[in-house]
Design an enzyme around this catalytic site. Structure first.
Site, PDB file in Angstrom:
ATOM      1  N   LYS A 145       0.849  -1.198   0.000  1.00 19.86           N
ATOM      2  CA  LYS A 145       0.000   0.000   0.000  1.00 19.86           C
ATOM      3  C   LYS A 145       0.878   1.239   0.000  1.00 19.86           C
ATOM      4  O   LYS A 145       2.045   1.221   0.406  1.00 19.86           O
ATOM      5  CB  LYS A 145      -0.943   0.012   1.209  1.00 19.86           C
ATOM      6  CG  LYS A 145      -0.253  -0.020   2.583  1.00 19.86           C
ATOM      7  CD  LYS A 145       0.187   1.334   3.100  1.00 19.86           C
ATOM      8  CE  LYS A 145       0.886   1.223   4.449  1.00 19.86           C
ATOM      9  NZ  LYS A 145       1.593   2.456   4.852  1.00 19.86           N
TER      10      LYS A 145
ATOM     11  N   PRO B 200       9.567  -4.869   0.495  1.00 17.14           N
ATOM     12  CA  PRO B 200      10.680  -4.793   1.450  1.00 17.14           C
ATOM     13  C   PRO B 200      10.196  -4.514   2.869  1.00 17.14           C
ATOM     14  O   PRO B 200       9.200  -3.828   3.080  1.00 17.14           O
ATOM     15  CB  PRO B 200      11.513  -3.622   0.924  1.00 17.14           C
ATOM     16  CG  PRO B 200      10.506  -2.750   0.231  1.00 17.14           C
ATOM     17  CD  PRO B 200       9.527  -3.701  -0.406  1.00 17.14           C
TER      18      PRO B 200
ATOM     19  N   GLY C 257       7.664   1.073   4.770  1.00 12.25           N
ATOM     20  CA  GLY C 257       6.420   1.824   4.894  1.00 12.25           C
ATOM     21  C   GLY C 257       5.342   1.379   3.935  1.00 12.25           C
ATOM     22  O   GLY C 257       4.341   2.083   3.739  1.00 12.25           O
ATOM     23  N   LEU C 258       5.508   0.192   3.329  1.00  7.09           N
ATOM     24  CA  LEU C 258       4.571  -0.305   2.324  1.00  7.09           C
ATOM     25  C   LEU C 258       3.603  -1.350   2.877  1.00  7.09           C
ATOM     26  O   LEU C 258       2.768  -1.874   2.142  1.00  7.09           O
ATOM     27  CB  LEU C 258       5.346  -0.893   1.146  1.00  7.09           C
ATOM     28  CG  LEU C 258       6.243   0.109   0.402  1.00  7.09           C
ATOM     29  CD1 LEU C 258       7.194  -0.618  -0.543  1.00  7.09           C
ATOM     30  CD2 LEU C 258       5.397   1.112  -0.373  1.00  7.09           C
TER      31      LEU C 258
ATOM     32  N   GLY D 286       4.084  -4.474   4.137  1.00  3.51           N
ATOM     33  CA  GLY D 286       4.224  -5.868   3.734  1.00  3.51           C
ATOM     34  C   GLY D 286       3.852  -6.869   4.813  1.00  3.51           C
ATOM     35  O   GLY D 286       3.150  -7.847   4.539  1.00  3.51           O
ATOM     36  N   GLY D 287       4.297  -6.646   6.036  1.00  6.04           N
ATOM     37  CA  GLY D 287       3.965  -7.574   7.112  1.00  6.04           C
ATOM     38  C   GLY D 287       2.481  -7.611   7.398  1.00  6.04           C
ATOM     39  O   GLY D 287       1.898  -8.692   7.605  1.00  6.04           O
TER      40      GLY D 287
ATOM     41  N   ASP E 227      -2.824  -1.621  10.148  1.00  2.00           N
ATOM     42  CA  ASP E 227      -3.063  -1.656   8.708  1.00  2.00           C
ATOM     43  C   ASP E 227      -3.724  -2.944   8.230  1.00  2.00           C
ATOM     44  O   ASP E 227      -4.167  -3.014   7.082  1.00  2.00           O
ATOM     45  CB  ASP E 227      -1.746  -1.488   7.939  1.00  2.00           C
ATOM     46  CG  ASP E 227      -1.122  -0.116   8.115  1.00  2.00           C
ATOM     47  OD1 ASP E 227      -1.818   0.795   8.593  1.00  2.00           O
ATOM     48  OD2 ASP E 227       0.064   0.035   7.767  1.00  2.00           O
TER      49      ASP E 227
END
Length: 298
Positions: free
Chosen positions: A13, A95, A99-100, A102-103, A137
Protein backbone atom coordinates in the site's frame (compact mmCIF):
# COMPACT_ATOMS: atom_id res chain seq x y z
CA UNK A 1 -14.96 -28.66 0.59
CA UNK A 2 -11.37 -27.77 1.44
CA UNK A 3 -8.22 -28.40 -0.58
CA UNK A 4 -4.64 -29.04 0.44
CA UNK A 5 -3.08 -25.81 -0.85
CA UNK A 6 -4.07 -22.19 -1.41
CA UNK A 7 -2.05 -19.44 -3.09
CA UNK A 8 -2.82 -15.80 -2.41
CA UNK A 9 -1.35 -12.38 -3.19
CA UNK A 10 -0.50 -9.83 -0.50
CA UNK A 11 -0.32 -6.32 -2.05
CA UNK A 12 1.64 -3.34 -0.80
CA UNK A 13 0.00 0.00 0.00
CA UNK A 14 0.89 3.64 -0.30
CA UNK A 15 -0.53 6.49 1.79
CA UNK A 16 -1.55 9.39 -0.45
CA UNK A 17 -2.28 11.50 2.61
CA UNK A 18 -1.25 10.94 6.20
CA UNK A 19 -2.18 13.32 9.00
CA UNK A 20 -0.96 12.59 12.54
CA UNK A 21 -3.61 14.06 14.84
CA UNK A 22 -2.18 13.25 18.26
CA UNK A 23 -0.91 10.62 20.64
CA UNK A 24 -3.39 8.21 22.23
CA UNK A 25 -3.50 6.86 25.76
CA UNK A 26 -2.56 3.41 24.44
CA UNK A 27 0.72 4.72 23.02
CA UNK A 28 -0.42 4.76 19.38
CA UNK A 29 -1.31 7.87 17.39
CA UNK A 30 -4.66 8.94 15.96
CA UNK A 31 -4.34 9.12 12.19
CA UNK A 32 -6.24 10.34 9.17
CA UNK A 33 -4.98 8.65 6.03
CA UNK A 34 -5.83 7.69 2.46
CA UNK A 35 -4.72 4.14 1.67
CA UNK A 36 -4.23 2.84 -1.87
CA UNK A 37 -3.27 -0.77 -2.66
CA UNK A 38 -0.70 -1.27 -5.43
CA UNK A 39 0.37 -4.23 -7.53
CA UNK A 40 3.71 -4.81 -5.78
CA UNK A 41 2.82 -8.06 -4.03
CA UNK A 42 4.19 -10.78 -1.80
CA UNK A 43 3.00 -14.28 -2.74
CA UNK A 44 1.83 -16.69 -0.07
CA UNK A 45 1.25 -20.44 -0.36
CA UNK A 46 -0.70 -22.05 2.49
CA UNK A 47 -0.76 -25.81 3.06
CA UNK A 48 -2.63 -27.93 5.58
CA UNK A 49 -0.73 -29.67 8.35
CA UNK A 50 -1.92 -31.87 11.19
CA UNK A 51 -1.44 -29.25 13.89
CA UNK A 52 0.37 -26.03 14.68
CA UNK A 53 1.44 -23.14 12.49
CA UNK A 54 4.74 -22.74 10.65
CA UNK A 55 6.05 -19.87 8.50
CA UNK A 56 8.79 -20.29 5.88
CA UNK A 57 10.26 -17.20 4.22
CA UNK A 58 13.55 -17.70 2.31
CA UNK A 59 14.12 -13.93 2.12
CA UNK A 60 13.82 -13.56 5.89
CA UNK A 61 15.22 -16.75 7.46
CA UNK A 62 14.66 -17.40 11.12
CA UNK A 63 11.11 -16.05 11.32
CA UNK A 64 9.46 -17.29 14.49
CA UNK A 65 6.09 -17.14 16.13
CA UNK A 66 6.34 -13.35 16.47
CA UNK A 67 5.90 -13.02 12.69
CA UNK A 68 2.55 -11.39 11.84
CA UNK A 69 1.51 -14.14 9.43
CA UNK A 70 2.17 -16.76 12.11
CA UNK A 71 0.24 -14.72 14.68
CA UNK A 72 -2.62 -14.24 12.20
CA UNK A 73 -3.02 -17.98 11.61
CA UNK A 74 -2.88 -18.80 15.32
CA UNK A 75 -5.32 -16.02 16.23
CA UNK A 76 -7.85 -17.12 13.61
CA UNK A 77 -7.67 -20.80 14.57
CA UNK A 78 -8.07 -19.96 18.25
CA UNK A 79 -10.90 -17.46 17.70
CA UNK A 80 -12.90 -19.86 15.53
CA UNK A 81 -12.04 -23.05 17.44
CA UNK A 82 -10.66 -24.64 14.27
CA UNK A 83 -8.67 -27.85 14.59
CA UNK A 84 -5.64 -28.58 12.46
CA UNK A 85 -2.76 -26.38 11.39
CA UNK A 86 -1.20 -24.54 8.48
CA UNK A 87 2.21 -24.00 6.87
CA UNK A 88 2.74 -20.60 5.23
CA UNK A 89 5.38 -20.06 2.55
CA UNK A 90 6.04 -16.34 1.92
CA UNK A 91 7.78 -15.20 -1.28
CA UNK A 92 8.79 -11.63 -0.42
CA UNK A 93 8.65 -8.79 -2.93
CA UNK A 94 7.64 -6.00 -0.52
CA UNK A 95 10.68 -4.79 1.45
CA UNK A 96 10.63 -4.74 5.23
CA UNK A 97 10.93 -1.30 6.82
CA UNK A 98 9.76 0.48 3.67
CA UNK A 99 6.42 1.82 4.89
CA UNK A 100 4.57 -0.30 2.32
CA UNK A 101 2.76 -2.54 4.81
CA UNK A 102 4.22 -5.87 3.73
CA UNK A 103 3.97 -7.57 7.11
CA UNK A 104 0.40 -6.38 7.63
CA UNK A 105 -0.57 -7.48 4.12
CA UNK A 106 0.93 -10.93 4.71
CA UNK A 107 -1.16 -11.20 7.88
CA UNK A 108 -4.37 -10.25 6.06
CA UNK A 109 -3.59 -12.67 3.22
CA UNK A 110 -2.99 -15.39 5.81
CA UNK A 111 -6.41 -14.78 7.36
CA UNK A 112 -8.14 -14.96 3.98
CA UNK A 113 -6.08 -17.94 2.84
CA UNK A 114 -6.75 -19.89 6.05
CA UNK A 115 -10.47 -19.31 5.66
CA UNK A 116 -10.38 -20.78 2.16
CA UNK A 117 -7.93 -23.58 2.95
CA UNK A 118 -9.62 -24.79 6.13
CA UNK A 119 -13.23 -24.01 5.26
CA UNK A 120 -13.57 -21.37 8.00
CA UNK A 121 -16.50 -18.98 7.53
CA UNK A 122 -16.31 -16.34 10.28
CA UNK A 123 -18.61 -13.34 10.28
CA UNK A 124 -17.04 -10.29 8.65
CA UNK A 125 -16.98 -8.44 11.97
CA UNK A 126 -15.09 -11.30 13.60
CA UNK A 127 -12.46 -11.32 10.84
CA UNK A 128 -12.02 -7.55 11.15
CA UNK A 129 -11.63 -7.83 14.92
CA UNK A 130 -8.91 -10.45 14.52
CA UNK A 131 -7.21 -8.27 11.89
CA UNK A 132 -7.32 -5.13 14.06
CA UNK A 133 -5.80 -7.05 16.95
CA UNK A 134 -2.80 -7.90 14.78
CA UNK A 135 -1.97 -4.39 13.53
CA UNK A 136 -3.40 -1.06 12.47
CA UNK A 137 -3.06 -1.66 8.71
CA UNK A 138 -4.25 -5.27 8.62
CA UNK A 139 -8.00 -4.50 8.27
CA UNK A 140 -7.30 -2.40 5.17
CA UNK A 141 -5.54 -5.30 3.47
CA UNK A 142 -8.61 -7.48 3.92
CA UNK A 143 -10.38 -5.03 1.60
CA UNK A 144 -7.71 -3.61 -0.72
CA UNK A 145 -8.55 -0.84 -3.17
CA UNK A 146 -8.72 2.63 -1.66
CA UNK A 147 -9.99 3.69 1.75
CA UNK A 148 -9.84 6.45 4.33
CA UNK A 149 -8.41 5.19 7.62
CA UNK A 150 -9.07 6.79 11.00
CA UNK A 151 -8.30 5.82 14.61
CA UNK A 152 -4.99 3.95 14.41
CA UNK A 153 -5.81 3.44 10.71
CA UNK A 154 -8.04 0.42 11.39
CA UNK A 155 -11.40 2.25 11.07
CA UNK A 156 -12.12 2.27 7.34
CA UNK A 157 -14.34 4.16 4.95
CA UNK A 158 -14.05 2.44 1.57
CA UNK A 159 -13.69 4.62 -1.52
CA UNK A 160 -14.56 3.94 -5.16
CA UNK A 161 -11.60 3.10 -7.40
CA UNK A 162 -9.39 5.92 -8.65
CA UNK A 163 -11.17 7.08 -11.82
CA UNK A 164 -8.10 8.22 -13.76
CA UNK A 165 -4.82 6.81 -15.05
CA UNK A 166 -2.04 6.33 -12.51
CA UNK A 167 1.21 4.42 -12.12
CA UNK A 168 3.13 4.41 -8.85
CA UNK A 169 6.93 4.43 -9.14
CA UNK A 170 8.27 3.31 -5.77
CA UNK A 171 11.89 3.93 -4.79
CA UNK A 172 13.07 1.27 -2.34
CA UNK A 173 16.33 2.33 -0.67
CA UNK A 174 18.72 -0.24 0.81
CA UNK A 175 18.00 1.00 4.34
CA UNK A 176 14.74 0.66 6.21
CA UNK A 177 13.38 3.05 8.82
CA UNK A 178 12.00 2.08 12.21
CA UNK A 179 8.40 3.23 12.61
CA UNK A 180 9.06 3.87 16.29
CA UNK A 181 12.09 6.01 15.46
CA UNK A 182 10.15 8.10 12.93
CA UNK A 183 7.27 8.75 15.33
CA UNK A 184 9.78 9.44 18.08
CA UNK A 185 11.32 12.14 15.86
CA UNK A 186 7.95 13.75 15.17
CA UNK A 187 7.95 17.37 16.33
CA UNK A 188 5.11 18.46 18.58
CA UNK A 189 4.22 21.14 16.08
CA UNK A 190 3.22 18.43 13.58
CA UNK A 191 0.44 17.13 15.82
CA UNK A 192 -2.16 19.41 14.30
CA UNK A 193 -5.85 18.53 13.87
CA UNK A 194 -6.24 20.56 10.64
CA UNK A 195 -8.41 18.57 8.23
CA UNK A 196 -8.81 21.02 5.36
CA UNK A 197 -5.89 19.56 3.35
CA UNK A 198 -7.45 16.11 3.68
CA UNK A 199 -10.79 17.45 2.40
CA UNK A 200 -8.97 18.86 -0.61
CA UNK A 201 -7.19 15.55 -1.15
CA UNK A 202 -10.49 13.63 -1.23
CA UNK A 203 -11.98 16.17 -3.62
CA UNK A 204 -9.03 15.78 -5.98
CA UNK A 205 -9.31 11.99 -5.65
CA UNK A 206 -12.90 12.04 -6.88
CA UNK A 207 -12.01 14.31 -9.81
CA UNK A 208 -9.51 11.80 -11.20
CA UNK A 209 -6.94 14.38 -12.38
CA UNK A 210 -3.51 13.07 -11.34
CA UNK A 211 -1.76 16.46 -11.57
CA UNK A 212 -4.34 18.01 -9.25
CA UNK A 213 -4.09 15.03 -6.91
CA UNK A 214 -0.31 15.29 -6.88
CA UNK A 215 -0.50 18.89 -5.64
CA UNK A 216 -2.66 17.76 -2.69
CA UNK A 217 -0.48 14.89 -1.40
CA UNK A 218 0.90 15.22 2.12
CA UNK A 219 2.53 13.14 4.85
CA UNK A 220 3.17 14.51 8.35
CA UNK A 221 5.92 11.91 8.82
CA UNK A 222 8.11 13.22 5.99
CA UNK A 223 9.92 15.74 8.18
CA UNK A 224 10.91 13.21 10.87
CA UNK A 225 11.88 10.57 8.26
CA UNK A 226 13.91 13.03 6.18
CA UNK A 227 15.79 14.14 9.29
CA UNK A 228 16.70 10.52 10.01
CA UNK A 229 17.59 9.71 6.38
CA UNK A 230 18.19 13.01 4.51
CA UNK A 231 18.78 11.32 1.15
CA UNK A 232 15.05 10.54 0.92
CA UNK A 233 14.28 14.24 0.45
CA UNK A 234 16.58 14.22 -2.58
CA UNK A 235 14.73 11.20 -4.00
CA UNK A 236 11.40 13.02 -3.68
CA UNK A 237 12.79 16.13 -5.37
CA UNK A 238 14.29 14.03 -8.17
CA UNK A 239 10.98 12.27 -8.85
CA UNK A 240 9.25 15.63 -9.21
CA UNK A 241 12.06 16.89 -11.43
CA UNK A 242 11.65 14.02 -13.91
CA UNK A 243 7.92 14.56 -14.26
CA UNK A 244 6.06 12.92 -11.39
CA UNK A 245 2.64 14.49 -10.84
CA UNK A 246 3.31 14.22 -7.12
CA UNK A 247 5.72 12.46 -4.78
CA UNK A 248 5.84 11.66 -1.07
CA UNK A 249 7.16 9.33 1.59
CA UNK A 250 5.35 5.98 1.86
CA UNK A 251 3.86 5.79 5.36
CA UNK A 252 6.69 6.07 7.87
CA UNK A 253 9.29 5.29 5.19
CA UNK A 254 11.80 4.53 3.97
CA UNK A 255 10.25 4.08 0.50
CA UNK A 256 9.29 7.13 -1.57
CA UNK A 257 6.63 7.06 -4.30
CA UNK A 258 6.14 9.21 -7.38
CA UNK A 259 2.88 9.20 -9.36
CA UNK A 260 2.87 9.12 -13.17
CA UNK A 261 -0.05 8.97 -15.58
CA UNK A 262 1.48 6.34 -17.85
CA UNK A 263 3.65 3.26 -17.18
CA UNK A 264 6.05 4.36 -19.93
CA UNK A 265 6.71 7.66 -18.15
CA UNK A 266 7.33 5.81 -14.88
CA UNK A 267 9.78 3.42 -16.55
CA UNK A 268 11.60 6.36 -18.15
CA UNK A 269 11.90 8.07 -14.78
CA UNK A 270 13.28 4.87 -13.24
CA UNK A 271 15.96 4.67 -15.95
CA UNK A 272 16.84 8.34 -15.50
CA UNK A 273 17.22 8.08 -11.72
CA UNK A 274 18.45 4.53 -11.25
CA UNK A 275 22.14 5.44 -11.38
CA UNK A 276 21.83 8.35 -8.98
CA UNK A 277 20.22 6.61 -6.01
CA UNK A 278 21.13 3.25 -4.45
CA UNK A 279 18.29 0.79 -4.14
CA UNK A 280 15.57 -0.10 -6.62
CA UNK A 281 12.73 1.57 -8.52
CA UNK A 282 9.57 -0.53 -8.89
CA UNK A 283 6.62 0.43 -11.09
CA UNK A 284 3.16 -0.65 -9.87
CA UNK A 285 -0.45 0.03 -10.77
CA UNK A 286 -3.30 0.99 -8.47
CA UNK A 287 -5.42 -2.01 -7.42
CA UNK A 288 -9.16 -2.13 -6.85
CA UNK A 289 -10.99 -4.06 -4.16
CA UNK A 290 -9.86 -7.63 -3.50
CA UNK A 291 -13.12 -9.13 -4.70
CA UNK A 292 -12.46 -7.65 -8.14
CA UNK A 293 -9.14 -9.37 -8.78
CA UNK A 294 -8.15 -13.01 -8.54
CA UNK A 295 -6.42 -13.30 -5.21
CA UNK A 296 -6.91 -16.94 -4.31
CA UNK A 297 -6.00 -20.01 -6.35
CA UNK A 298 -6.25 -23.66 -5.36
Amino acid sequence: MTGGEVRILAPAKINLGLRVLGRRDDGYHDLLTLFQAISLCDRLTLRRRARGCRVVCPALPGLGSANLAHRAAEALLERTGTRGGVEILIEKRIPAGGGLGGGSSDAAATLLGCCRLLGIRPERGTLLEVAAGLGSDVPFFLEGGAAVGTGRGEILTLLPPWPGAATALVHIPPEGLSTAAVYGNLARGALTPARRPFTILLSRWREGDLRCLGDALFNDLEGPAFRLLPRLAAVKAALLRVGAAGALLCGSGSSVVGLFEEPRAARGAARALGGAFPGAFVSARFLGRRRRWGVVKR
